[in-house]
Enzyme design. Sequence first.
Site, PDB file in Angstrom:
ATOM      1  N   HIS A  25       0.886  -0.961   0.194  1.00 35.90           N
ATOM      2  CA  HIS A  25       0.057   0.206  -0.101  1.00 35.90           C
ATOM      3  C   HIS A  25       1.077   1.147  -0.187  1.00 35.90           C
ATOM      4  O   HIS A  25       1.676   1.040   1.318  1.00 35.90           O
ATOM      5  CB  HIS A  25      -0.992  -0.065   1.408  1.00 35.90           C
ATOM      6  N   GLU A  65      -8.305 -12.662   6.003  1.00 36.08           N
ATOM      7  CA  GLU A  65      -7.336 -11.466   6.648  1.00 36.08           C
ATOM      8  C   GLU A  65      -8.046 -12.043   8.160  1.00 36.08           C
ATOM      9  O   GLU A  65      -7.773 -12.453   8.912  1.00 36.08           O
ATOM     10  CB  GLU A  65      -6.638 -10.470   6.198  1.00 36.08           C
ATOM     11  N   ASP A 102       3.440  -5.503   2.538  1.00 33.17           N
ATOM     12  CA  ASP A 102       1.723  -4.950   3.018  1.00 33.17           C
ATOM     13  C   ASP A 102       1.368  -3.126   3.597  1.00 33.17           C
ATOM     14  O   ASP A 102       1.842  -2.392   2.618  1.00 33.17           O
ATOM     15  CB  ASP A 102       1.226  -5.632   4.165  1.00 33.17           C
TER      16      ASP A 102
END
Length: 328
Positions: free
Chosen positions: A12, A193, A271
């Site tokens: 991200h 997740e 991530d």
Amino acid sequence: MTQLPKIELHLHLEGAAPPAFIRGLAKEKSIDIGGIFDADGHYKYKDFWDFLKVYEAATSTLQSPEDYHRLTLAVLEESAASGVVYSETFLSPDFCGNRDVGAWKEYLHAMQEAADQAERQMGITLRGIITCIRHFGPEKARETALCAAETAGSFITGFGIAGDEKILAPKDFLWSFDCAREAGLRLTAHAGEWGGPESVRAALHDLNVERIGHGVRAIEDLALVDELAERGTVLEVCPGSNIALGLYKDWRAHPIAELDRRGVKVTVSTDDPPFFHTTMAREYDRLADALEWDKGQFLKIAQTSLDAAFCDADTKDRIRKTLEAAHA
């Protein structure tokens, strides 16, 4: 493991912003976000849902295309230092022009200019995956999908969804995914997740994605694991993120090795690296220590990642030569 060339598929952009970079922007703009940092200057949060709030507070300092140009360079510098040669990053028009297509194009131009500069100077290639935010709802996701369709091309190659998995269902975003698919974009979705294995199955069956962001909770349903292996679905696994957020107690308890053993295609990513005190080099080092993975296993991971990348064939061929040279 820093010297090994790495492929990252799940990053991200805002979540990769170094804390010092965000503090600098906040100071420039006189924005008070001091509460999101701990005494050592790191991002501070209690759990995943608090993390989402801190993430959005940090992102509030990014207010112009120039800010995103600077952010892209800062993030790619960190990635390149870990040996990343190709990266795909999630980009959200929600944060870049409030989903207005004209404004989004200005932000995108700034990020692409920064990516081109980084490729020349650092040898790292970047591509973008436009991502709608699940907890912002389906209507805003439609606007995001239209931004994606308008800017699909050599740099914007994919479409996905991120955010709170416990809000709404994948099928609620079907229009947006169909719009992106018709524009020629490749598809991924965060699942497995916090939503459990059922969220992975829903993303597969309702959205027909080819990659799953995270997906590790699939291990709780071995029939689903078999389906992932049979489909050839690629999991964008982020072990350090999962451990930092408390999904698994440590690196040995993480299911990446078992998923791999059962024939699921797994990759490794960070991530939101500064939030989870990680880098791609650290992910490799910890996996090598905990699982005794060797250079051959990491080559397999990199090749799987490159095969699953959403870039064009010429880019893949160029990156593949880099992998092969390093492992010769």
